[in-house]
Design an enzyme around this catalytic site. Structure first.
Site, PDB file in Angstrom:
ATOM      1  N   ARG A   1      11.409  -5.649   5.184  1.00  0.00           N
ATOM      2  CA  ARG A   1      11.183  -4.250   5.541  1.00  0.00           C
ATOM      3  C   ARG A   1      11.692  -3.968   6.952  1.00  0.00           C
ATOM      4  O   ARG A   1      12.259  -2.919   7.224  1.00  0.00           O
ATOM      5  CB  ARG A   1       9.690  -3.917   5.417  1.00  0.00           C
TER       6      ARG A   1
ATOM      7  N   LYS B   1       0.822  -1.216   0.000  1.00  0.00           N
ATOM      8  CA  LYS B   1       0.000   0.000   0.000  1.00  0.00           C
ATOM      9  C   LYS B   1       0.854   1.263   0.000  1.00  0.00           C
ATOM     10  O   LYS B   1       0.583   2.184  -0.758  1.00  0.00           O
ATOM     11  CB  LYS B   1      -0.943   0.009   1.216  1.00  0.00           C
TER      12      LYS B   1
ATOM     13  N   ARG C   1      -0.732  -8.435  13.695  1.00  0.00           N
ATOM     14  CA  ARG C   1      -1.296  -7.505  12.713  1.00  0.00           C
ATOM     15  C   ARG C   1      -1.935  -8.258  11.543  1.00  0.00           C
ATOM     16  O   ARG C   1      -2.998  -7.876  11.056  1.00  0.00           O
ATOM     17  CB  ARG C   1      -0.212  -6.545  12.205  1.00  0.00           C
TER      18      ARG C   1
ATOM     19  N   ARG D   1     -10.397   0.278   8.747  1.00  0.00           N
ATOM     20  CA  ARG D   1     -10.050  -1.087   9.156  1.00  0.00           C
ATOM     21  C   ARG D   1     -11.231  -1.853   9.723  1.00  0.00           C
ATOM     22  O   ARG D   1     -11.108  -3.033  10.027  1.00  0.00           O
ATOM     23  CB  ARG D   1      -8.928  -1.051  10.184  1.00  0.00           C
TER      24      ARG D   1
ATOM     25  N   ARG E   1      11.167  -0.782  11.895  1.00  0.00           N
ATOM     26  CA  ARG E   1       9.875  -0.398  12.462  1.00  0.00           C
ATOM     27  C   ARG E   1       9.454  -1.398  13.529  1.00  0.00           C
ATOM     28  O   ARG E   1       9.465  -2.607  13.315  1.00  0.00           O
ATOM     29  CB  ARG E   1       8.798  -0.354  11.365  1.00  0.00           C
TER      30      ARG E   1
END
Length: 189
Positions: free
Chosen positions: A128, A14, A145, A89, A134
Site C-alpha cells: 500500500r 478495513k 502502529r 481504539r 501514505r
C-alpha cells in the site's frame, strides 16, 4: 438504523471492506484516519494539532477524536447508519462512543474484527505504501502502529465481547469471500 464498528489492525482491510459495505447498506463512513488526513491536508487548526502526533505514529487524544466524531454524526442526521473504521481504539473511546450513540437512540449494532497476522499486515502495508505513499505506512511508523494496535487497541475487543456485540472474521483471503462473510453477519443485525 445500522451502526457498525469495523475493527482490525492497520492493513487488515478495513478500508477495502468498508467501501463495499457502504455501497451495500448505504451507510455513512466515518474513518478517523481519513478525517485526520483531510484536516492535515486542509491545514485546519485540528490538522495542525494532530499532524505531528500522527506522523510520530501516536494516537490522537480521546477528547479531540470523540468531539470530531460527534460533530460528523450530528452533521449527517439523515444517515441510514454509520460504519466506524479505525475507531474506537481504546476502551475509553468505546465507552464514549456507546454513550453518545445510545443517548441519540442509535446504539452500535455490532462490532466485526478482521483477524490478520502481523506478517500479512506488514506485506499488505508495504504494498500500500508503494502505491499511495501514505506517510503513516512508512516502515518505522508502521511498526509503531502495529505495536500500538496489539499493545493497546486490541483491548477494546473484550469490551464489546462482554456486550455480546463482537464477531471475529478471518481477514486473510479473497476480498469477495471476506465480504460475503461480513454481509452474512451484518444481515443478522
Amino acid at each position: 438504523m445500522l451502526n457498525l464498528v469495523l475493527f482490525g489492525p492497520p492493513g487488515a482491510g478495513k478500508g477495502t471492506q468498508s467501501a463495499k459495505l457502504i455501497d451495500k447498506y448505504d451507510l455513512h463512513h466515518i474513518s478517523t484516519g481519513d478525517m485526520f488526513r483531510a484536516h492535515i491536508k486542509d491545514q485546519t487548526e485540528l490538522g495542525k494539532q494532530v499532524s505531528q502526533i500522527i506522523a510520530d505514529g501516536n494516537l490522537v487524544p480521546d477528547s479531540v477524536t470523540i468531539a470530531m466524531l460527534e460533530e460528523e454524526i450530528n452533521n449527517n442526521p439523515d444517515a441510514k447508519g454509520f460504519i466506524f473504521d479505525g475507531f474506537p481504539r481504546t476502551v475509553a473511546q468505546a465507552e464514549a462512543l456507546d454513550a453518545f450513540m445510545e443517548s441519540n437512540n442509535m446504539p452500535i449494532s455490532g462490532v466485526i474484527a478482521l483477524d490478520v497476522d502481523e506478517t500479512e499486515l506488514t506485506q499488505r502495508i508495504a504494498k500500500r505504501q508503494e502505491i499511495s505513499g501514505r506517510a503513516d505506512d512508512a516502515a518505522d511508523k508502521l511498526k509503531k502502529r502495529i505495536e500500538e494496535y496489539f499493545g493497546k487497541t486490541i483491548h477494546v475487543l473484550p469490551y464489546y465481547e462482554g456486550k455480546g456485540k463482537l464477531t471475529k472474521v478471518n481477514g486473510i483471503g479473497e476480498i469477495e469471500s471476506i465480504f460475503s462473510e461480513l454481509t452474512s453477519i451484518i444481515d443478522r443485525y
